[in-house]
Design a protein around this motif. Sequence first.
Motif, PDB file in Angstrom:
ATOM      1  N   GLU A  63     -43.575 -14.426 -27.173  1.00  0.00           N
ATOM      2  CA  GLU A  63     -42.728 -14.768 -28.419  1.00  0.00           C
ATOM      3  C   GLU A  63     -43.030 -13.988 -29.545  1.00  0.00           C
ATOM      4  OE1 GLU A  63     -42.544 -19.754 -27.237  1.00  0.00           O
ATOM      5  OE2 GLU A  63     -44.474 -18.762 -28.224  1.00  0.00           O
ATOM      6  N   LEU A  64     -44.136 -13.432 -29.729  1.00  0.00           N
ATOM      7  CA  LEU A  64     -44.131 -12.603 -30.929  1.00  0.00           C
ATOM      8  C   LEU A  64     -43.569 -11.291 -30.429  1.00  0.00           C
ATOM      9  CD1 LEU A  64     -48.188 -12.627 -31.600  1.00  0.00           C
ATOM     10  CD2 LEU A  64     -46.220 -13.758 -32.772  1.00  0.00           C
ATOM     11  N   ASP A  65     -43.456 -10.920 -29.170  1.00  0.00           N
ATOM     12  CA  ASP A  65     -42.614  -9.749 -28.882  1.00  0.00           C
ATOM     13  C   ASP A  65     -41.145  -9.742 -29.238  1.00  0.00           C
ATOM     14  OD1 ASP A  65     -44.750  -8.006 -28.321  1.00  0.00           O
ATOM     15  OD2 ASP A  65     -44.724  -8.378 -25.906  1.00  0.00           O
ATOM     16  N   ASP A  66     -40.957 -10.933 -29.142  1.00  0.00           N
ATOM     17  CA  ASP A  66     -39.150 -11.499 -28.988  1.00  0.00           C
ATOM     18  C   ASP A  66     -38.872 -11.449 -30.513  1.00  0.00           C
ATOM     19  OD1 ASP A  66     -38.920 -11.263 -26.524  1.00  0.00           O
ATOM     20  OD2 ASP A  66     -39.206 -13.591 -26.060  1.00  0.00           O
ATOM     21  N   ALA A  67     -39.727 -11.494 -31.604  1.00  0.00           N
ATOM     22  CA  ALA A  67     -39.623 -11.510 -33.213  1.00  0.00           C
ATOM     23  C   ALA A  67     -38.733 -10.700 -33.505  1.00  0.00           C
ATOM     24  CB  ALA A  67     -40.927 -11.837 -33.906  1.00  0.00           C
ATOM     25  N   ALA A  68     -37.802 -10.877 -34.293  1.00  0.00           N
ATOM     26  CA  ALA A  68     -36.964  -9.851 -34.834  1.00  0.00           C
ATOM     27  C   ALA A  68     -37.791  -8.757 -36.193  1.00  0.00           C
ATOM     28  CB  ALA A  68     -35.639 -10.491 -35.591  1.00  0.00           C
ATOM     29  N   PHE A  69     -38.890  -9.168 -36.186  1.00  0.00           N
ATOM     30  CA  PHE A  69     -39.794  -8.462 -37.187  1.00  0.00           C
ATOM     31  C   PHE A  69     -41.010  -8.219 -36.569  1.00  0.00           C
ATOM     32  CE2 PHE A  69     -39.525 -13.150 -37.870  1.00  0.00           C
ATOM     33  CZ  PHE A  69     -40.850 -13.353 -37.650  1.00  0.00           C
ATOM     34  N   GLY A  70     -41.864  -7.201 -37.175  1.00  0.00           N
ATOM     35  CA  GLY A  70     -43.146  -6.952 -36.651  1.00  0.00           C
ATOM     36  C   GLY A  70     -44.159  -7.856 -36.939  1.00  0.00           C
ATOM     37  N   VAL A  71     -45.176  -8.154 -35.896  1.00  0.00           N
ATOM     38  CA  VAL A  71     -46.187  -9.046 -36.201  1.00  0.00           C
ATOM     39  C   VAL A  71     -47.327  -8.380 -35.615  1.00  0.00           C
ATOM     40  CG1 VAL A  71     -46.907 -11.267 -35.602  1.00  0.00           C
ATOM     41  CG2 VAL A  71     -44.570 -11.149 -35.809  1.00  0.00           C
ATOM     42  N   PHE A  84     -57.448  -2.575 -40.729  1.00  0.00           N
ATOM     43  CA  PHE A  84     -57.350  -1.928 -42.219  1.00  0.00           C
ATOM     44  C   PHE A  84     -58.236  -0.643 -42.054  1.00  0.00           C
ATOM     45  CE2 PHE A  84     -57.298  -6.851 -42.595  1.00  0.00           C
ATOM     46  CZ  PHE A  84     -55.858  -6.691 -43.200  1.00  0.00           C
ATOM     47  N   ILE A  85     -58.970  -0.666 -41.171  1.00  0.00           N
ATOM     48  CA  ILE A  85     -59.905   0.831 -41.134  1.00  0.00           C
ATOM     49  C   ILE A  85     -59.153   1.531 -40.080  1.00  0.00           C
ATOM     50  CG2 ILE A  85     -62.287   1.699 -40.571  1.00  0.00           C
ATOM     51  CD1 ILE A  85     -63.157  -1.088 -41.769  1.00  0.00           C
ATOM     52  N   GLU A  86     -59.061   1.282 -38.820  1.00  0.00           N
ATOM     53  CA  GLU A  86     -58.662   2.246 -37.666  1.00  0.00           C
ATOM     54  C   GLU A  86     -57.301   2.334 -37.443  1.00  0.00           C
ATOM     55  OE1 GLU A  86     -61.919   1.969 -34.434  1.00  0.00           O
ATOM     56  OE2 GLU A  86     -61.498  -0.279 -35.100  1.00  0.00           O
ATOM     57  N   VAL A  87     -56.626   1.285 -37.715  1.00  0.00           N
ATOM     58  CA  VAL A  87     -54.867   1.305 -37.400  1.00  0.00           C
ATOM     59  C   VAL A  87     -54.133   1.896 -38.535  1.00  0.00           C
ATOM     60  CG1 VAL A  87     -53.065   0.099 -36.394  1.00  0.00           C
ATOM     61  CG2 VAL A  87     -55.379  -0.410 -35.493  1.00  0.00           C
ATOM     62  N   PHE A  92     -49.972  -7.066 -31.223  1.00  0.00           N
ATOM     63  CA  PHE A  92     -49.216  -6.079 -31.870  1.00  0.00           C
ATOM     64  C   PHE A  92     -47.871  -5.979 -31.390  1.00  0.00           C
ATOM     65  CE2 PHE A  92     -48.213  -1.712 -33.471  1.00  0.00           C
ATOM     66  CZ  PHE A  92     -48.957  -1.690 -34.471  1.00  0.00           C
ATOM     67  N   SER A  93     -46.913  -6.931 -31.871  1.00  0.00           N
ATOM     68  CA  SER A  93     -45.781  -6.948 -31.468  1.00  0.00           C
ATOM     69  C   SER A  93     -44.729  -5.924 -31.089  1.00  0.00           C
ATOM     70  CB  SER A  93     -44.875  -7.987 -32.123  1.00  0.00           C
ATOM     71  OG  SER A  93     -44.352  -7.456 -33.180  1.00  0.00           O
ATOM     72  N   ARG A  94     -43.911  -5.902 -30.027  1.00  0.00           N
ATOM     73  CA  ARG A  94     -42.971  -4.848 -29.602  1.00  0.00           C
ATOM     74  C   ARG A  94     -42.394  -4.149 -30.648  1.00  0.00           C
ATOM     75  NH1 ARG A  94     -39.605  -7.495 -26.370  1.00  0.00           N
ATOM     76  NH2 ARG A  94     -41.124  -7.640 -24.691  1.00  0.00           N
ATOM     77  N   ARG A  95     -42.029  -5.070 -31.838  1.00  0.00           N
ATOM     78  CA  ARG A  95     -41.054  -4.657 -32.868  1.00  0.00           C
ATOM     79  C   ARG A  95     -41.984  -3.982 -33.733  1.00  0.00           C
ATOM     80  NH1 ARG A  95     -37.274  -2.254 -34.803  1.00  0.00           N
ATOM     81  NH2 ARG A  95     -36.481  -2.494 -36.637  1.00  0.00           N
ATOM     82  N   GLU A  96     -43.358  -4.155 -33.778  1.00  0.00           N
ATOM     83  CA  GLU A  96     -44.131  -3.549 -34.899  1.00  0.00           C
ATOM     84  C   GLU A  96     -44.499  -2.129 -34.092  1.00  0.00           C
ATOM     85  OE1 GLU A  96     -46.193  -2.401 -37.723  1.00  0.00           O
ATOM     86  OE2 GLU A  96     -44.595  -3.781 -37.618  1.00  0.00           O
ATOM     87  N   SER A  97     -44.569  -2.028 -32.831  1.00  0.00           N
ATOM     88  CA  SER A  97     -44.885  -1.173 -32.019  1.00  0.00           C
ATOM     89  C   SER A  97     -43.665  -0.218 -32.022  1.00  0.00           C
ATOM     90  CB  SER A  97     -45.125  -1.048 -30.695  1.00  0.00           C
ATOM     91  OG  SER A  97     -45.174  -0.034 -29.943  1.00  0.00           O
ATOM     92  N   GLN A  98     -42.637  -0.338 -32.370  1.00  0.00           N
ATOM     93  CA  GLN A  98     -41.329   0.339 -32.488  1.00  0.00           C
ATOM     94  C   GLN A  98     -41.195   0.751 -34.084  1.00  0.00           C
ATOM     95  OE1 GLN A  98     -38.268  -2.620 -31.435  1.00  0.00           O
ATOM     96  NE2 GLN A  98     -38.067  -2.021 -29.173  1.00  0.00           N
ATOM     97  N   LEU A  99     -41.491  -0.031 -34.849  1.00  0.00           N
ATOM     98  CA  LEU A  99     -41.402   0.372 -36.179  1.00  0.00           C
ATOM     99  C   LEU A  99     -42.540   1.611 -36.605  1.00  0.00           C
ATOM    100  CD1 LEU A  99     -40.974  -3.124 -37.856  1.00  0.00           C
ATOM    101  CD2 LEU A  99     -39.249  -1.249 -37.972  1.00  0.00           C
ATOM    102  N   SER A 100     -43.945   1.427 -35.885  1.00  0.00           N
ATOM    103  CA  SER A 100     -44.976   2.276 -36.227  1.00  0.00           C
ATOM    104  C   SER A 100     -44.863   3.156 -35.605  1.00  0.00           C
ATOM    105  CB  SER A 100     -46.105   1.228 -36.454  1.00  0.00           C
ATOM    106  OG  SER A 100     -46.515   0.955 -34.957  1.00  0.00           O
ATOM    107  N   GLY A 101     -44.389   3.146 -34.320  1.00  0.00           N
ATOM    108  CA  GLY A 101     -44.637   4.276 -33.449  1.00  0.00           C
ATOM    109  C   GLY A 101     -46.192   4.234 -32.696  1.00  0.00           C
ATOM    110  N   LEU A 102     -46.678   3.198 -32.871  1.00  0.00           N
ATOM    111  CA  LEU A 102     -48.056   3.114 -32.414  1.00  0.00           C
ATOM    112  C   LEU A 102     -47.979   1.962 -31.000  1.00  0.00           C
ATOM    113  CD1 LEU A 102     -50.186   2.408 -35.565  1.00  0.00           C
ATOM    114  CD2 LEU A 102     -50.071   4.514 -34.252  1.00  0.00           C
ATOM    115  N   SER A 103     -48.612   2.118 -29.981  1.00  0.00           N
ATOM    116  CA  SER A 103     -48.621   1.498 -28.976  1.00  0.00           C
ATOM    117  C   SER A 103     -49.640   0.203 -29.055  1.00  0.00           C
ATOM    118  CB  SER A 103     -48.991   2.171 -27.597  1.00  0.00           C
ATOM    119  OG  SER A 103     -50.316   2.519 -27.626  1.00  0.00           O
ATOM    120  N   PRO A 104     -49.264  -0.999 -28.500  1.00  0.00           N
ATOM    121  CA  PRO A 104     -50.204  -2.039 -28.494  1.00  0.00           C
ATOM    122  C   PRO A 104     -51.524  -1.882 -28.017  1.00  0.00           C
ATOM    123  CG  PRO A 104     -48.132  -2.930 -27.863  1.00  0.00           C
ATOM    124  CD  PRO A 104     -47.977  -1.481 -27.981  1.00  0.00           C
ATOM    125  N   GLN A 105     -51.619  -0.900 -26.663  1.00  0.00           N
ATOM    126  CA  GLN A 105     -52.679  -0.434 -26.034  1.00  0.00           C
ATOM    127  C   GLN A 105     -53.590   0.375 -26.904  1.00  0.00           C
ATOM    128  OE1 GLN A 105     -49.676   0.041 -24.927  1.00  0.00           O
ATOM    129  NE2 GLN A 105     -49.420  -1.155 -23.214  1.00  0.00           N
TER     130      GLN A 105
END
Length: 119
Positions: free
Chosen positions: A19-27, A60-63, A39-52
């Motif tokens: 359900e987080l992945d289906d959100a219209a915004f990053g979570v 706050f420190i590593e990501v 790390f939601s699908r939309r946030e991955s798309q926005l940031s270019g970072l993979s959930p894995q």
Amino acid sequence: MNFDSPTLLADLERATASELDDAAFGVVRMDRDGVVLNFSRRESQLSGLSPQGVIGKNFFIEVAPCTNNFMVAERYAESGDLDERLDYVFTYRMKPRPVRLRMLKRADGGNQYLVVIER
């Protein structure tokens, strides 16, 4: 789920990873220490970072160390409930990206959430 909903925190707390992945915004769902749990699908798309690549790391420190400041990370560290909106610019590992953040947590425990939409 709606970014501006007064029940967004409760909605996020009940949401599955799918359900987080289906959100219209990053979570970004974090534990109380800032370790990324989802790390939601939309946030991955926005940031270019993979959930894995980010799950299990301190947000706050590593990501996103560009959020390790008084405007974002220190707001989560304060006691009490948190439901705050903030216009912000992500700058780490990407060209500057103007966003609107919604920072959410309950004083009495549980996870904390960073919700992101583009401006």
